[in-house]
Enzyme design. Structure first.
Site, PDB file in Angstrom:
ATOM      1  N   ASP A 189     -23.579  33.444  11.238  1.00  0.00           N
ATOM      2  CA  ASP A 189     -22.479  33.494  12.200  1.00  0.00           C
ATOM      3  C   ASP A 189     -22.447  34.846  12.911  1.00  0.00           C
ATOM      4  O   ASP A 189     -22.373  34.915  14.140  1.00  0.00           O
ATOM      5  CB  ASP A 189     -21.167  33.248  11.439  1.00  0.00           C
ATOM      6  CG  ASP A 189     -19.985  33.050  12.361  1.00  0.00           C
ATOM      7  OD1 ASP A 189     -19.944  31.997  13.023  1.00  0.00           O
ATOM      8  OD2 ASP A 189     -19.117  33.932  12.426  1.00  0.00           O
ATOM      9  N   ARG A 248       4.406  35.310   8.715  1.00  0.00           N
ATOM     10  CA  ARG A 248       5.350  36.396   8.450  1.00  0.00           C
ATOM     11  C   ARG A 248       6.752  36.002   8.903  1.00  0.00           C
ATOM     12  O   ARG A 248       6.926  35.227   9.826  1.00  0.00           O
ATOM     13  CB  ARG A 248       4.925  37.657   9.190  1.00  0.00           C
ATOM     14  CG  ARG A 248       3.761  38.387   8.548  1.00  0.00           C
ATOM     15  CD  ARG A 248       3.597  39.733   9.207  1.00  0.00           C
ATOM     16  NE  ARG A 248       3.916  39.635  10.636  1.00  0.00           N
ATOM     17  CZ  ARG A 248       3.184  40.185  11.594  1.00  0.00           C
ATOM     18  NH1 ARG A 248       2.117  40.879  11.294  1.00  0.00           N
ATOM     19  NH2 ARG A 248       3.532  40.064  12.857  1.00  0.00           N
ATOM     20  N   GLY A 290      -2.798  29.926  14.176  1.00  0.00           N
ATOM     21  CA  GLY A 290      -3.511  30.225  15.416  1.00  0.00           C
ATOM     22  C   GLY A 290      -4.484  29.113  15.745  1.00  0.00           C
ATOM     23  O   GLY A 290      -4.203  27.938  15.514  1.00  0.00           O
ATOM     24  N   SER A 291      -5.634  29.492  16.265  1.00  0.00           N
ATOM     25  CA  SER A 291      -6.630  28.523  16.703  1.00  0.00           C
ATOM     26  C   SER A 291      -6.934  27.506  15.605  1.00  0.00           C
ATOM     27  O   SER A 291      -6.741  26.305  15.781  1.00  0.00           O
ATOM     28  CB  SER A 291      -7.907  29.265  17.125  1.00  0.00           C
ATOM     29  OG  SER A 291      -8.908  28.354  17.493  1.00  0.00           O
ATOM     30  N   GLU A 351     -25.518  32.503  40.784  1.00  0.00           N
ATOM     31  CA  GLU A 351     -26.829  32.321  40.175  1.00  0.00           C
ATOM     32  C   GLU A 351     -26.833  32.657  38.679  1.00  0.00           C
ATOM     33  O   GLU A 351     -27.380  31.931  37.866  1.00  0.00           O
ATOM     34  CB  GLU A 351     -27.841  33.212  40.917  1.00  0.00           C
ATOM     35  CG  GLU A 351     -29.269  32.864  40.663  1.00  0.00           C
ATOM     36  CD  GLU A 351     -29.613  31.410  40.971  1.00  0.00           C
ATOM     37  OE1 GLU A 351     -29.193  30.903  42.024  1.00  0.00           O
ATOM     38  OE2 GLU A 351     -30.291  30.795  40.141  1.00  0.00           O
ATOM     39  N   GLU A 388     -23.412  35.367  16.939  1.00  0.00           N
ATOM     40  CA  GLU A 388     -22.463  35.850  17.956  1.00  0.00           C
ATOM     41  C   GLU A 388     -22.907  37.178  18.555  1.00  0.00           C
ATOM     42  O   GLU A 388     -22.660  37.448  19.720  1.00  0.00           O
ATOM     43  CB  GLU A 388     -21.026  35.891  17.417  1.00  0.00           C
ATOM     44  CG  GLU A 388     -20.779  36.830  16.277  1.00  0.00           C
ATOM     45  CD  GLU A 388     -19.560  36.448  15.427  1.00  0.00           C
ATOM     46  OE1 GLU A 388     -19.109  35.293  15.496  1.00  0.00           O
ATOM     47  OE2 GLU A 388     -19.073  37.319  14.681  1.00  0.00           O
ATOM     48  N   GLN A 437      -6.933  39.296   6.608  1.00  0.00           N
ATOM     49  CA  GLN A 437      -6.987  38.519   5.366  1.00  0.00           C
ATOM     50  C   GLN A 437      -6.872  39.353   4.086  1.00  0.00           C
ATOM     51  O   GLN A 437      -6.165  38.937   3.158  1.00  0.00           O
ATOM     52  CB  GLN A 437      -8.255  37.659   5.331  1.00  0.00           C
ATOM     53  CG  GLN A 437      -8.181  36.485   6.302  1.00  0.00           C
ATOM     54  CD  GLN A 437      -9.439  35.639   6.315  1.00  0.00           C
ATOM     55  OE1 GLN A 437     -10.318  35.813   5.468  1.00  0.00           O
ATOM     56  NE2 GLN A 437      -9.532  34.728   7.274  1.00  0.00           N
ATOM     57  N   HIS A 449     -14.323  31.099   7.158  1.00  0.00           N
ATOM     58  CA  HIS A 449     -15.402  32.033   7.476  1.00  0.00           C
ATOM     59  C   HIS A 449     -15.594  32.912   6.242  1.00  0.00           C
ATOM     60  O   HIS A 449     -14.630  33.251   5.567  1.00  0.00           O
ATOM     61  CB  HIS A 449     -15.016  32.864   8.710  1.00  0.00           C
ATOM     62  CG  HIS A 449     -16.023  33.910   9.111  1.00  0.00           C
ATOM     63  ND1 HIS A 449     -17.384  33.691   9.088  1.00  0.00           N
ATOM     64  CD2 HIS A 449     -15.859  35.186   9.548  1.00  0.00           C
ATOM     65  CE1 HIS A 449     -18.010  34.793   9.490  1.00  0.00           C
ATOM     66  NE2 HIS A 449     -17.109  35.708   9.777  1.00  0.00           N
TER      67      HIS A 449
END
Ligand code: NAD
Ligand code: MG
Length: 351
Positions: free
Chosen positions: A196, A54, A32-33, A232, A200, A92, A113
């Site tokens: 983290d 998978r 992924g990312s 604005e 967020e 995970q 992470h």
């Protein structure tokens, strides 16, 4: 400012020895990312890479297109000495059970992470190194910066050092994906995870979205047009944040009018007041004592009822419809950038 002025250590290319990965196969689990960027950067740095997905993953075609080898997470881990876990955090623990039998003495288990290690959702065996290399940027930038010769700053942490070489190996990985070009800051799994999550929740995602909506609602409620309120409170946010990103809060205040600066300096504190700060401390406490983690793990086990509902409600907010209409009308609206291949991939979700 020199490194000595920082309380943490920062590592650059010269501090990393990429030969430590010369005889190593790295399994990158997930594409992924982060996964696609790590895998491609590692391969371009001459590291032997195998991607773990998978059997029925629709992302497998993309891996082949990019000229990389793909196998199941278990097969990839079996072939590798170094396993980089880049599937979604909520998945995970299950993927870890699949690869666990293939972790051998002196292997590396690496994360981007710290959530699952810090909150004990994954209990790694004692005979492997457990490290973190976490680029401080979305994956498509990790790839783009590598290709352009720039780097992406990152974090390094060692949770378990079974071989005595956990840190130099992680630094070698950080170099291979381009992070030591920009600087790798040493931290701990605890610090990375807690800062983290807090960031967020209180500032980056939750804080800023609520600030925008509250400002928008205040103006519209008072009879101003939704379009004006959108410009604005939401559109201009990027311009202001860009100035802070380039030169700090001071550069932002230097660029706006004196009237804007005086208004901001005298009124900002009334919005984010002592009460808001007290709420931030509570949010941090729930991160530190594990309450947020427990809630999120239970939410996933229950198939995400609250998450799904809140997500729908957020999409239905008026500022979203107004913004969609305005962005379609105006040429200034940034088109999604042309690196469509990478963008496609950043959109690939757990499949
Ligand atoms: P993602 O959702 O973009 O990609 C996940 C990948 O995992 C996809 O390729 C998906 O096909 C694959 N996948 C899903 N289920 C799987 C399974 N059962 N078996 C094998 N593969 C499976 O994830 P991401 O955002 O790249 O996050 C990966 C890690 O990187 C996380 O730990 C995240 O916290 C961390 N991280 C992400 C970012 C970011 O900007 N996205 C930044 C820093 C760190
Ligand atoms: Mg192995």
């Amino acid at each position: 400012m020199t490194d000595a002025d920082f309380t943490t250590d920062i590592y650059y290319d010269d501090d990393a020895d990429e030969s430590l990965l010369a005889d190593v196969t790295v399994a990158v689990l997930g594409y992924g990312s982060q996964g696609h960027a790590h895998a491609q950067n590692l391969a371009d740095s001459g590291v032997d890479v195998i991607v773990g997905l998978r059997e029925d993953s629709s992302t497998r075609a993309a891996v082949n297109e990019d000229g990389l080898e793909v196998a199941t997470p278990a097969e990839a881990a079996a072939q590798a000495e170094y396993v980089s876990v880049l599937v979604p955090d909520t998945i995970q623990p299950a993927v870890f059970e699949e690869i666990k039998p293939h972790l051998e003495d002196g292997n590396t288990l690496q994360f981007a992470h710290g959530f699952n290690i810090h909150y004990n959702q994954i209990a790694p065996p004692e005979n492997v190194d457990v490290t973190m290399i976490a680029p401080k940027s979305p994956g498509h930038l990790v790839r783009r910066n590598y290709e352009s010769g720039e780097g992406t700053p990152g974090l390094l942490a060692v949770y378990q050092d079974a071989t005595g070489e956990a840190k130099p190996k992680a630094l070698a990985y950080g170099k291979a994906i381009g992070c030591t070009r920009a600087g790798v800051v040493e931290t701990t799994f605890r610090e990375e995870t807690e800062t983290d999550l807090f960031g967020e929740q209180a500032v980056l995602c939750g804080g800023i979205a609520e600030l925008i909506k509250a400002g928008y609602e205040t103006l519209v409620e008072a009879g101003y047009s939704p379009e004006m309120a959108y410009f604005e409170c939401l559109n201009e946010m990027k311009l202001i944040v860009d100035l802070m990103y380039e030169g700090g809060i001071g550069a932002m205040y230097d660029s706006v009018s004196d009237t804007a600066e005086y208004g901001g300096l005298t009124r900002g504190r009334a919005v984010v007041d002592d009460h808001a700060r007290e709420n931030m401390r509570e949010i941090l406490a729930e991160v530190q004592n594990g309450e947020f983690a427990r809630e999120w793990i239970a939410e996933n086990q229950a198939n995400r009822p609250v998450y799904t509902q809140l997500r729908e409600a957020e999409k239905a907010h008026e500022v979203e419809a107004v913004g969609e209409r305005l962005r379609a009308l105006f040429a200034w609206a940034e088109e999604p950038e042309e690196e469509s291949e990478d963008d496609e991939r950043t959109r690939v979700q757990a499949d």
